[in-house]
Design a protein around this motif. Sequence first.
Motif, PDB file in Angstrom:
ATOM      1  N   SER A  61       6.674  -3.663  37.767  1.00 16.71           N
ATOM      2  CA  SER A  61       6.848  -4.989  36.915  1.00 16.71           C
ATOM      3  C   SER A  61       5.438  -5.620  36.957  1.00 16.71           C
ATOM      4  O   SER A  61       4.674  -5.288  37.709  1.00 16.71           O
ATOM      5  N   GLY A  62       5.537  -7.047  36.231  1.00 15.21           N
ATOM      6  CA  GLY A  62       4.187  -7.466  36.201  1.00 15.21           C
ATOM      7  C   GLY A  62       3.665  -7.938  37.616  1.00 15.21           C
ATOM      8  O   GLY A  62       2.483  -8.076  37.946  1.00 15.21           O
ATOM      9  N   THR A  63       4.676  -8.129  38.658  1.00 14.69           N
ATOM     10  CA  THR A  63       4.345  -8.744  39.953  1.00 14.69           C
ATOM     11  C   THR A  63       3.430  -7.625  40.790  1.00 14.69           C
ATOM     12  O   THR A  63       2.507  -7.996  41.488  1.00 14.69           O
ATOM     13  N   MET A  66       0.283  -8.147  39.932  1.00 12.90           N
ATOM     14  CA  MET A  66      -0.667  -9.071  40.256  1.00 12.90           C
ATOM     15  C   MET A  66      -0.920  -8.853  41.929  1.00 12.90           C
ATOM     16  O   MET A  66      -1.922  -9.104  42.135  1.00 12.90           O
ATOM     17  N   PHE A  88       4.521 -19.163  38.631  1.00 13.30           N
ATOM     18  CA  PHE A  88       3.688 -17.926  38.588  1.00 13.30           C
ATOM     19  C   PHE A  88       2.214 -18.183  39.392  1.00 13.30           C
ATOM     20  O   PHE A  88       1.757 -17.015  39.761  1.00 13.30           O
ATOM     21  N   CYS A 138      -0.795 -17.711  30.289  1.00 14.87           N
ATOM     22  CA  CYS A 138       0.515 -18.732  29.585  1.00 14.87           C
ATOM     23  C   CYS A 138       1.443 -18.741  31.129  1.00 14.87           C
ATOM     24  O   CYS A 138       1.889 -17.691  31.386  1.00 14.87           O
ATOM     25  N   THR A 140       4.261 -19.053  32.217  1.00  7.42           N
ATOM     26  CA  THR A 140       5.873 -19.060  31.502  1.00  7.42           C
ATOM     27  C   THR A 140       6.941 -19.991  31.959  1.00  7.42           C
ATOM     28  O   THR A 140       7.795 -20.373  31.281  1.00  7.42           O
ATOM     29  N   ILE A 167       0.504 -11.914  31.823  1.00  3.92           N
ATOM     30  CA  ILE A 167       1.853 -11.229  31.647  1.00  3.92           C
ATOM     31  C   ILE A 167       2.448 -11.820  30.341  1.00  3.92           C
ATOM     32  O   ILE A 167       2.991 -11.023  29.393  1.00  3.92           O
ATOM     33  N   SER A 168       2.401 -13.061  30.244  1.00 10.35           N
ATOM     34  CA  SER A 168       3.162 -13.424  28.784  1.00 10.35           C
ATOM     35  C   SER A 168       2.423 -14.253  27.900  1.00 10.35           C
ATOM     36  O   SER A 168       2.705 -14.877  27.095  1.00 10.35           O
ATOM     37  N   LYS A 191       7.072  -8.104  27.731  1.00 14.23           N
ATOM     38  CA  LYS A 191       6.904  -9.192  27.307  1.00 14.23           C
ATOM     39  C   LYS A 191       6.484  -8.908  25.771  1.00 14.23           C
ATOM     40  O   LYS A 191       7.167  -8.631  24.906  1.00 14.23           O
TER      41      LYS A 191
HETATM   42  C1  LIG Z   1       3.191 -15.394  33.646  1.00 14.72           C
HETATM   43  C2  LIG Z   1       4.074 -14.339  34.530  1.00 14.72           C
HETATM   44  N1  LIG Z   1       3.595 -13.927  35.555  1.00 14.72           N
HETATM   45  C3  LIG Z   1       4.494 -13.014  36.240  1.00 14.72           C
HETATM   46  C4  LIG Z   1       5.683 -12.792  36.195  1.00 14.72           C
HETATM   47  C5  LIG Z   1       6.236 -11.877  36.818  1.00 14.72           C
HETATM   48  O1  LIG Z   1       6.385 -10.420  36.186  1.00 14.72           O
HETATM   49  P1  LIG Z   1       7.656  -9.578  36.659  1.00 14.72           P
HETATM   50  O2  LIG Z   1       9.068 -10.239  36.513  1.00 14.72           O
HETATM   51  O3  LIG Z   1       7.505  -8.521  35.421  1.00 14.72           O
HETATM   52  O4  LIG Z   1       7.153  -8.937  37.764  1.00 14.72           O
HETATM   53  C6  LIG Z   1       6.012 -13.094  34.803  1.00 14.72           C
HETATM   54  C7  LIG Z   1       7.322 -12.928  34.595  1.00 14.72           C
HETATM   55  O5  LIG Z   1       8.179 -13.672  33.720  1.00 14.72           O
HETATM   56  C8  LIG Z   1       5.309 -14.114  34.017  1.00 14.72           C
HETATM   57  O6  LIG Z   1       5.806 -14.639  33.034  1.00 14.72           O
END
Ligand SMILES: Cc1ncc(COP(=O)(O)O)c(C=O)c1O
Length: 384
Positions: A61-63, A66, A88, A138, A140, A167-168, A191
């Motif tokens: 996932s996005g994290t 990161m 975030f 962004c 989120t 990510i968003s 997203k």
């Molecule tokens: C800006 C932003 N960063 C990080 C994340 C975390 O992503 P994930 O839940 O896919 O790990 C999100 C998820 O909503 C996000 O919107």
Amino acid sequence: MITKYLALPGPTEVNPEIMLEISKPIFNHRNVIFKDLLERVTEKTQKLLNTKNEVYFLTASGTGAMECAIVNTLSKNDKILALINGSFGQRFADIAKQYGADVIEFHGEWGKGFELDKIKKIIDELGDNLKGITVVHCETSTGVLNDIEAISKLRCSDKTLLLVDGISSIGAVKVEVDKWNIDVILTGSQKVLALPPGLAIIAFSSKAIKAYEESDMPKYYWDIGKYRKFYIENRETPYTPAIPLFVGLLKQLEVLEEKGFDQEIKKHEKIANMVRYAIRAIGLELLNDDDIAANTVTPIKVPDGIDLKQLRKILLEKYSVDVAGGQGKLEGKIFRIGHLGNVEPLFIISILAALEMALKELGFEFEVGRGVKAAQEFWINNLK
Ligand SMILES: Cc1ncc(COP(=O)(O)O)c(C=O)c1O
């Protein structure tokens, strides 16, 4: 129970056409079909990001991306400046701290843009000692679109890397990775790209790759050196990739490219403006000023006397609409409507209709239909 209307800032609804691609039989990720797929997906992603930088795909996932950004570019005790105006931004800082970076947190007000002059002062004081800046494009959690181009220009040393969480934003907002000198940028499949969760994308500049070579943070699965080697030598990923998501991503990027990446940005902008216009017509208050509002998510203040838990429960149970709540210090104070990915005007009108009915049921005083009418009028008046 299937939720019909995912009005969240991710995961977003997947187009049935893309879902069909994703459900095709699995194939070997070490054969020529995958090599060709990976090469095409890489090239199209570079176009989406306006970059010649190296692009890699992670099963995460996005994290995860990161974390990948941090461990590949930084070393323990490196001084970094984490720009935080939402949850975030805080997450980026926390990951860096966890791996031993010396993190200076700069806190902006949640729901507002950063005061760039204050950030500039810190950057100038740190000079060459500042190894990196982390920032979310962004945010989120608050719906604020941070000005990455301006933040990039605040740097006074070549040594300072800019690490951006896109990510968003990516796909819904102009992102000029090369022009803005972004060293690492990342996003997730669930997203704007409107795929199921599970695939993350990350791009590294040549400066970031040089930093990788000096970085001493521990890494194994996220070690981008392995991804580089496998891509350069064999057009492969080091570990088993999320094959169906790659197939879906190629299809989605083809669709978006054909429509025009800029058209997609315009669509998101128009939808976001329509949502904001309609929400105001209902008599609700937005968290953000228009000039910093993101195209992908709209946070709305919970009106006095309305129980947010009840509101979300009615929306979900009676109308199959899932809106997001607030996070961190905004929990219970706002709810957020996500409008990203395959979102269309009628989807928004359905969400607004349900919201109006739920608000009325909870006793909020307004004329039912005002939001829907405003949205319709907005769309008609902005048909071009
Ligand atoms: C800006 C932003 N960063 C990080 C994340 C975390 O992503 P994930 O839940 O896919 O790990 C999100 C998820 O909503 C996000 O919107």
